[in-house]
Design a protein around this motif. Sequence first.
Motif, PDB file in Angstrom:
ATOM      1  N   GLU A  27      68.956  -7.617  48.940  1.00 52.63           N
ATOM      2  CA  GLU A  27      67.878  -6.648  48.992  1.00 52.63           C
ATOM      3  C   GLU A  27      68.066  -5.724  50.186  1.00 52.63           C
ATOM      4  OE1 GLU A  27      64.245  -9.317  47.146  1.00 52.63           O
ATOM      5  OE2 GLU A  27      64.592  -9.339  49.302  1.00 52.63           O
ATOM      6  N   MET A  53      66.631 -10.802  56.088  1.00 55.05           N
ATOM      7  CA  MET A  53      66.488 -10.237  54.753  1.00 55.05           C
ATOM      8  C   MET A  53      67.446 -10.906  53.783  1.00 55.05           C
ATOM      9  SD  MET A  53      64.142  -8.037  54.774  1.00 55.05           S
ATOM     10  CE  MET A  53      64.468  -7.458  53.134  1.00 55.05           C
ATOM     11  N   ASN A  54      67.018 -10.980  52.534  1.00 58.08           N
ATOM     12  CA  ASN A  54      67.928 -11.424  51.493  1.00 58.08           C
ATOM     13  C   ASN A  54      69.066 -10.408  51.421  1.00 58.08           C
ATOM     14  OD1 ASN A  54      69.162 -11.719  48.875  1.00 58.08           O
ATOM     15  ND2 ASN A  54      67.398 -12.969  48.308  1.00 58.08           N
ATOM     16  N   MET A  88      58.759 -14.622  57.145  1.00 55.93           N
ATOM     17  CA  MET A  88      58.769 -15.937  56.507  1.00 55.93           C
ATOM     18  C   MET A  88      59.563 -16.937  57.337  1.00 55.93           C
ATOM     19  SD  MET A  88      60.347 -17.180  52.840  1.00 55.93           S
ATOM     20  CE  MET A  88      62.017 -17.387  53.518  1.00 55.93           C
ATOM     21  N   GLN A 142      63.166 -15.118  58.065  1.00 51.44           N
ATOM     22  CA  GLN A 142      63.556 -13.936  57.296  1.00 51.44           C
ATOM     23  C   GLN A 142      62.391 -12.958  57.185  1.00 51.44           C
ATOM     24  OE1 GLN A 142      65.787 -14.547  53.553  1.00 51.44           O
ATOM     25  NE2 GLN A 142      65.457 -16.734  53.877  1.00 51.44           N
ATOM     26  N   SER A 143      62.713 -11.699  56.936  1.00 52.33           N
ATOM     27  CA  SER A 143      61.713 -10.718  56.533  1.00 52.33           C
ATOM     28  C   SER A 143      61.777 -10.641  55.015  1.00 52.33           C
ATOM     29  CB  SER A 143      62.014  -9.349  57.152  1.00 52.33           C
ATOM     30  OG  SER A 143      61.104  -8.381  56.682  1.00 52.33           O
ATOM     31  N   VAL A 144      60.635 -10.800  54.348  1.00 51.92           N
ATOM     32  CA  VAL A 144      60.615 -10.849  52.885  1.00 51.92           C
ATOM     33  C   VAL A 144      59.530  -9.931  52.340  1.00 51.92           C
ATOM     34  CG1 VAL A 144      61.490 -13.219  52.831  1.00 51.92           C
ATOM     35  CG2 VAL A 144      59.018 -12.809  52.839  1.00 51.92           C
ATOM     36  N   TYR A 145      59.557  -9.724  51.024  1.00 49.09           N
ATOM     37  CA  TYR A 145      58.536  -8.950  50.343  1.00 49.09           C
ATOM     38  C   TYR A 145      57.478  -9.887  49.780  1.00 49.09           C
ATOM     39  CZ  TYR A 145      62.430  -5.585  50.270  1.00 49.09           C
ATOM     40  OH  TYR A 145      63.482  -4.770  50.606  1.00 49.09           O
ATOM     41  N   GLU A 191      61.034 -20.729  56.918  1.00 53.74           N
ATOM     42  CA  GLU A 191      61.303 -21.848  56.026  1.00 53.74           C
ATOM     43  C   GLU A 191      61.856 -22.977  56.871  1.00 53.74           C
ATOM     44  OE1 GLU A 191      63.415 -22.886  51.727  1.00 53.74           O
ATOM     45  OE2 GLU A 191      63.825 -20.974  52.724  1.00 53.74           O
ATOM     46  N   TYR A 195      54.271 -17.807  55.521  1.00 56.08           N
ATOM     47  CA  TYR A 195      54.315 -16.346  55.459  1.00 56.08           C
ATOM     48  C   TYR A 195      53.282 -15.782  56.440  1.00 56.08           C
ATOM     49  CZ  TYR A 195      56.706 -17.355  51.050  1.00 56.08           C
ATOM     50  OH  TYR A 195      57.567 -17.830  50.096  1.00 56.08           O
ATOM     51  N   SER A 203      55.150 -11.548  47.262  1.00 52.77           N
ATOM     52  CA  SER A 203      55.050 -11.698  45.810  1.00 52.77           C
ATOM     53  C   SER A 203      53.626 -11.364  45.377  1.00 52.77           C
ATOM     54  CB  SER A 203      55.385 -13.136  45.411  1.00 52.77           C
ATOM     55  OG  SER A 203      54.392 -14.029  45.916  1.00 52.77           O
ATOM     56  N   SER A 227      55.830  -6.067  53.516  1.00 54.85           N
ATOM     57  CA  SER A 227      56.716  -6.897  54.327  1.00 54.85           C
ATOM     58  C   SER A 227      55.964  -8.030  55.008  1.00 54.85           C
ATOM     59  CB  SER A 227      57.402  -6.045  55.398  1.00 54.85           C
ATOM     60  OG  SER A 227      58.239  -5.085  54.794  1.00 54.85           O
TER      61      SER A 227
END
Length: 249
Positions: free
Chosen positions: A5, A1-2, A207, A185-188, A209, A226, A190, A204
Motif C-alpha cells: 500500500e 505501512m503495508n 497499529m 505500523q500505520s494502517v487504514y 500488534e 488501533y 477498516s 490513518s
Amino acid sequence: MNKKEELRPFQRIQIELVDLISRKKAGEKLPSEPKLAKTLRVSRSTLREAMRTFEAQGIICRRQGQGTFVVKKDKVIETGLEVLESIETLAGKIGLVVTMGELEISLIEAKDSMAELMGTSTGDELTMVSRVILAERRPVAYLVDILPQDILAKQELDGTFSGSVLDWLLKRGSLQLEKSTTNIQSVYASKKIARSLQIRKGDSLLMFEADLYDHAGRVIDHSVSYFLPGYFRFSIVRKVGKMEKRMSN
C-alpha cells in the motif's frame, strides 16, 4: 505501512496535520486554507478532505468568516515504548479519566498460525476481547486481545473489567509476565473500526500488534491495538551505536 500500500494524499496530510496541530495551543488559529495547502504541497480539495476528519474528531473547528481553530485536548497520552503499560495506567499518570465503551467477548477457532503461536491445537477455542477505549467521552482506541482459554475464559471477565487485559492479568497475579514483542505500523481504518472510533473508513491509524510472553516463553496474549492520531504520542530512547573499525589494506 503495508508494503503493498501507499499513502493516499489526504492520509499523508492527516499525519502532517497531526504534527502541526500538536505544536499549536488550544484556541490558536491555523494558517489560511490557501497558505496551508501550499505549505503541505496539496490541492485545497485534498486538504479539505483531510481536515474534515479532524473536524469530526473534535480536534479542530471551523468558524464561518474567521478561519479554522485548534480544539486541542488539555491532556495527551504520552509515553516511551521501553515499558509495557496499559492505557489506564498511562492516563492515570496525567490525571486523564479513560473509560471502556463498546465491549465484545467471543470465542474464536484457532487457525493453524494462531494455534502454533499459542501452543494450542488447531480448532481449539480462544477467547477474543474487543473493546473501545474512551477519553473525555471520545473514542480514542480500539483494542483486540486473543488468549487461550486456560489463561482467560470468556466467563471470567465480570463487571469489574475496565478495558485492560494487561492490568487484569497483573492483578490476578498467577502468571509471571516476561516480555512483549511489538510490530508498529500505520494502517487504514477498516469499516468496522472506523464505525467504532467514529471516523471515516480509510483514515490513518497507528497499529500495535503484540505478543505477550510469560516466564516460560509461552505467548499468552496476542493483541492488536488501533490508536487515534492526536490523542497519543509515543517515543523511544535509542543509544548511538559505535562504528566498527575497518582494517585497511
